[in-house]
Design an enzyme around this catalytic site. Structure first.
Site, mmCIF file in Angstrom:
data_model
loop_
_atom_site.group_PDB
_atom_site.id
_atom_site.type_symbol
_atom_site.label_atom_id
_atom_site.label_comp_id
_atom_site.label_asym_id
_atom_site.label_seq_id
_atom_site.Cartn_x
_atom_site.Cartn_y
_atom_site.Cartn_z
ATOM 1 N N ASP A 92 1.651 5.088 0.834
ATOM 2 C CA ASP A 92 0.919 5.990 1.314
ATOM 3 C C ASP A 92 1.246 7.422 0.740
ATOM 4 O OD1 ASP A 92 0.035 7.224 4.131
ATOM 5 O OD2 ASP A 92 1.789 8.307 4.086
ATOM 6 N N ARG A 100 0.901 -1.027 0.002
ATOM 7 C CA ARG A 100 -0.102 0.068 -0.017
ATOM 8 C C ARG A 100 0.906 1.275 0.078
ATOM 9 N NH1 ARG A 100 -0.913 4.519 3.917
ATOM 10 N NH2 ARG A 100 -3.110 5.306 3.707
ATOM 11 N N GLU A 133 -2.556 4.857 -2.044
ATOM 12 C CA GLU A 133 -3.528 5.888 -1.566
ATOM 13 C C GLU A 133 -3.641 7.082 -2.077
ATOM 14 O OE1 GLU A 133 -4.674 8.378 2.567
ATOM 15 O OE2 GLU A 133 -2.816 8.282 1.644
HETATM 16 C C1 QV4 Z 1 1.127 19.574 12.872
HETATM 17 C C2 QV4 Z 1 0.048 20.553 12.375
HETATM 18 C C3 QV4 Z 1 0.657 21.068 10.934
HETATM 19 C C4 QV4 Z 1 2.245 21.801 11.301
HETATM 20 C C5 QV4 Z 1 2.834 20.501 11.921
HETATM 21 C C6 QV4 Z 1 4.287 21.027 12.224
HETATM 22 O O1 QV4 Z 1 -1.231 20.079 12.449
HETATM 23 O O2 QV4 Z 1 -0.149 22.420 10.785
HETATM 24 O O3 QV4 Z 1 2.602 22.232 10.054
HETATM 25 O O4 QV4 Z 1 2.364 20.202 13.111
HETATM 26 O O5 QV4 Z 1 5.391 20.082 12.213
HETATM 27 C C7 QV4 Z 1 0.550 14.394 12.569
HETATM 28 C C8 QV4 Z 1 -0.411 15.183 13.488
HETATM 29 C C9 QV4 Z 1 -0.373 16.527 12.922
HETATM 30 C C10 QV4 Z 1 0.992 17.219 12.993
HETATM 31 C C11 QV4 Z 1 2.030 16.187 12.015
HETATM 32 C C12 QV4 Z 1 3.342 16.712 12.064
HETATM 33 O O6 QV4 Z 1 -1.716 14.635 13.368
HETATM 34 O O7 QV4 Z 1 -1.535 17.562 13.706
HETATM 35 O O8 QV4 Z 1 0.953 18.438 12.112
HETATM 36 O O9 QV4 Z 1 1.984 14.935 12.596
HETATM 37 O O10 QV4 Z 1 3.850 16.648 13.247
HETATM 38 C C13 QV4 Z 1 -1.073 10.362 9.564
HETATM 39 C C14 QV4 Z 1 -2.119 11.030 10.748
HETATM 40 C C15 QV4 Z 1 -1.731 12.596 10.599
HETATM 41 C C16 QV4 Z 1 -0.431 12.594 11.366
HETATM 42 C C17 QV4 Z 1 0.601 11.810 10.136
HETATM 43 C C18 QV4 Z 1 2.278 11.985 10.631
HETATM 44 O O11 QV4 Z 1 -3.507 11.171 10.085
HETATM 45 O O12 QV4 Z 1 -2.646 13.186 11.414
HETATM 46 O O13 QV4 Z 1 -0.020 13.932 11.303
HETATM 47 O O14 QV4 Z 1 0.272 10.456 10.190
HETATM 48 O O15 QV4 Z 1 2.299 11.593 11.762
HETATM 49 C C19 QV4 Z 1 -4.378 13.864 3.453
HETATM 50 C C20 QV4 Z 1 -3.458 13.079 2.450
HETATM 51 C C21 QV4 Z 1 -3.320 11.625 2.932
HETATM 52 C C22 QV4 Z 1 -3.306 11.140 4.256
HETATM 53 C C23 QV4 Z 1 -4.611 11.849 5.042
HETATM 54 C C24 QV4 Z 1 -4.177 11.785 6.597
HETATM 55 O O16 QV4 Z 1 -3.873 13.349 1.161
HETATM 56 O O17 QV4 Z 1 -2.502 11.071 2.219
HETATM 57 O O18 QV4 Z 1 -4.416 13.384 4.817
HETATM 58 N N1 QV4 Z 1 -3.325 9.969 4.611
HETATM 59 C C25 QV4 Z 1 -1.970 9.086 4.731
HETATM 60 C C26 QV4 Z 1 -2.035 8.090 5.750
HETATM 61 C C27 QV4 Z 1 -2.256 8.825 7.260
HETATM 62 C C28 QV4 Z 1 -1.009 9.636 7.310
HETATM 63 C C29 QV4 Z 1 -0.292 10.288 5.986
HETATM 64 C C30 QV4 Z 1 -0.944 9.838 5.038
HETATM 65 C C31 QV4 Z 1 0.825 10.821 6.335
HETATM 66 O O19 QV4 Z 1 -3.108 7.228 5.920
HETATM 67 O O20 QV4 Z 1 -2.262 7.910 8.208
HETATM 68 O O21 QV4 Z 1 -1.232 10.600 8.491
HETATM 69 O O22 QV4 Z 1 1.894 9.761 6.004
HETATM 70 O O23 QV4 Z 1 -5.833 13.466 2.972
#
Ligand code: QV4
Ligand code: CA
Length: 387
Positions: free
Chosen positions: A214, A212, A250
Site C-alpha cells: 500500500d 500488494r 501501489e
Molecule cells: C482526515 C482529513 C485530513 C486530516 C486528518 C487528520 O481528511 O485532512 O489531516 O483527518 O487526522 C481516512 C479519511 C480521511 C482522514 C484519514 C485520517 O477518509 O478523511 O483524514 O482517514 O483520519 C484509505 C482511504 C482514505 C482513508 C485512509 C485511512 O482511501 O480515505 O483516510 O484509508 O483510513 C493517494 C495515495 C494512495 C492512496 C489514495 C487513497 O497516493 O496511496 O490516496 N491509496 C491507498 C489505499 C487506500 C488507503 C491508503 C492508501 C492509506 O488504496 O485505500 O486510504 O493507507 O492517492
C-alpha cells in the site's frame, strides 16, 4: 531527468526477484476479495476460484487496525494499523491461517495487502479501540504491541507546517510527511525496517505468495528495497524452494507528478492506474474512440511495460471516489460496460490482471447532504407507492 534515473535503475538490474506471481497451472488473473471474511474466502477458493481458474486472491489488510465508530465502521479503518497482530474484521489469526492453507491446497495463491507506510491517524486518540484490543496512543505515537515509539516516525524529516503532505510536486513531502494525517513511519531506521519485515515474514511463513504494498509513492524506493531484501522465501510446503514473494506496489502515476511509477519497477510489479482510466474512455466511446482502436492496446498507449504492470478496470478506492482515476473509471454501477471492459482485460495479454469483487453501497448517502435529502424523498415515495 527523472526518466533517465528510472532507466538507469532498471539497467542496473538489481534483480527481478519479486516479479514472479507463482500462480499455478498457467493461470493469469487474481481477484481482490475486498473486505471478505477469511472463512468465506476459504470456501470461495474451494467452491469457485480453484475450479474456475483464478490464480490468486488479494485479501484486505490482515493487521490489527483502529476501530472507527463515527459515524459508522468504515472500510477504510483497515488502512490505519495499530499493531502487526493478525485479527481484524475479516477474522482471527487461526481463521487466516486456515484460509491460506485451504486456498493453497486448491492452487489459489493469497496476496496480503501490506499497510506499512504509516500507522493510524494522528487523531486516532488513546485506548484499546482496536480490532484485537491492543492499547495505543496516537497523540504520543506509541504502539506498544509492535512496539513503535515517537522516534520511529518521520516528524523531524517532514518540513510542512501541518505535518501533512501539502504539495504532491515536492517529493520529500510526499514521502516524509503524513498522508491525510496518518502517522508516517521512518523507514530509514533499521529498527522500523526490521519490524515491518518481521510482520511480512510471519505472513510468508503462514503461506502467502506475496503482497500488494500500500501507498508506495509515499515510501522511498531504497527503503522498500531494504525491507524486501529481508523477506523470507515462500513456504516450501506450497512453493518451489527458493521462491521469492511476489510484490506489486501501489503507486498512482497518471502523469503530472515528479514521483514516477518506473522508480519502483526493479523491485516488483506496479499498479498501472492509466489502464482503467484509458480503457474506460474507449469503452464509453468518448472522443470518438472505438473498441477496434484497442488493437494496439498496451505500451503504445503510454502504459508501462507489460511485465511490470498489475492492471484492473477499477479498484476499491476509485470505485467509491477515493484515490485517483477520474470520471472514465467503469464500475459495477454500469454493469454492461463493466462486463465488457473486464472481459477485454482478461482476454488481452497485457499485464497481470486483477478482477474486483466488492459490495454495493448507498451512493446517495456517500455523496452528501443534498443527495441524502433526495434519497430520503425517493425512499418515502417508494415506500408510499407500495402501501
Ligand atoms: C482526515 C482529513 C485530513 C486530516 C486528518 C487528520 O481528511 O485532512 O489531516 O483527518 O487526522 C481516512 C479519511 C480521511 C482522514 C484519514 C485520517 O477518509 O478523511 O483524514 O482517514 O483520519 C484509505 C482511504 C482514505 C482513508 C485512509 C485511512 O482511501 O480515505 O483516510 O484509508 O483510513 C493517494 C495515495 C494512495 C492512496 C489514495 C487513497 O497516493 O496511496 O490516496 N491509496 C491507498 C489505499 C487506500 C488507503 C491508503 C492508501 C492509506 O488504496 O485505500 O486510504 O493507507 O492517492
Ligand atoms: Ca511515508
Amino acid at each position: 531527468m527523472k526518466m533517465k534515473v528510472c532507466i538507469l535503475a532498471v539497467a542496473l538490474g538489481l534483480g527481478l526477484a519479486h516479479h514472479n506471481s507463482h500462480v499455478k497451472h498457467g493461470r493469469t488473473s487474481i481477484v481482490h476479495l475486498f473486505e471478505w471474511r477469511w472463512a468465506d474466502i476459504a470456501q470461495e477458493c474451494e467452491r469457485y476460484l480453484g475450479p474456475n481458474g483464478y490464480g490468486g486472491v488479494q485479501i484486505s489488510p490482515p493487521s490489527e487496525n483502529i476501530v472507527v465508530t463515527k459515524p459508522w465502521r468504515p472500510w477504510w479503518e483497515r488502512y490505519q494499523p495499530v499493531s502487526h497482530n493478525l485479527c481484524s474484521r475479516s477474522g482471527t489469526e487461526q481463521e487466516l491461517r486456515d484460509m491460506i492453507a485451504r486456498c493453497n491446497a486448491v492452487g489459489v495463491n493469497i496476496y496480503a495487502d501490506a499497510v506499512i507506510n504509516h500507522m493510524c491517524s494522528n487523531e486516532g486518540g488513546e485506548g484499546k479501540h482496536s480490532t484485537c484490543g491492543s492499547y495505543f496512543n496516537a497523540t504520543k505515537e506509541e504502539f506498544p504491541s509492535v512496539p513503535f515509539t515517537a522516534q520511529d516516525f518521520n516528524d523531524r524529516n517532514c518540513t510542512t507546517r501541518s505535518g501533512n503532505i501539502e504539495d504532491y510536486q515536492d517529493i520529500n513531502q510526499v514521502r516524509d510527511c503524513r498522508l491525510v494525517g496518518l502517522l508516517d513511519l521512518a523507514h530509514r531506521r533499521e529498527y522500523v525496517r526490521g519490524k515491518i519485515a518481521d510482520y511480512m515474514n510471519a505472513l510468508i511463513d503462514m503461506g502467502v505468495a506475496g503482497f500488494r504494498v500500500d501507498a508506495c509513492k509515499h515510501m522511498w524506493p531504497e527503503d522498500l528495497s531494504a525491507i524486501y531484501g529481508r523477506l523470507h522465501n515462500l513456504n516450501s510446503k506450497w512453493f518451489p524452494a527458493g521462491s521469492k514473494p511476489f510484490i506489486y506496489q501501489e503507486v498512482i502515476d497518471l502523469g503530472g507528478e515528479p514521483i514516477k511509477a518506473c522508480e519502483y519497477y526493479e523491485m516488483g510489479r506496479v499498479t498501472e492506474f492509466k489502464y482503467g482510466a484509458r480503457l474506460g474512455t474507449v469503452v464509453r466511446k468518448w472522443n470518438g474512440e472505438k473498441l477496434s482502436d484497442l488493437k494496439s492496446w498496451g505500451e503504445d498507449w503510454g502504459l508501462m511495460p507489460s511485465d511490470k504492470a498489475l492492471v484492473f478496470v477499477d479498484n476499491h478506492d476509485n470505485q467509491r471516489g477515493h484515490g485517483a482515476g477520474g470520471k472514465s473509471i467503469l464500475t459495477f454501477w454500469e454493469p454492461r460496460l463493466y462486463r465488457l471492459a473486464t472481459a477485454f482485460m482478461l482476454a488481452h495479454p497485457y499485464g497481470m490482471t486483477r478482477v474486483m469483487s466488492s459490495y454495493r453501497w448507498n451512493r446517495h448517502i456517500v455523496k452528501g447532504k443534498v443527495s441524502c435529502f433526495k434519497w430520503l424523498v425517493f425512499t418515502l415515495i417508494t415506500f408510499c407507492s407500495h402501501q
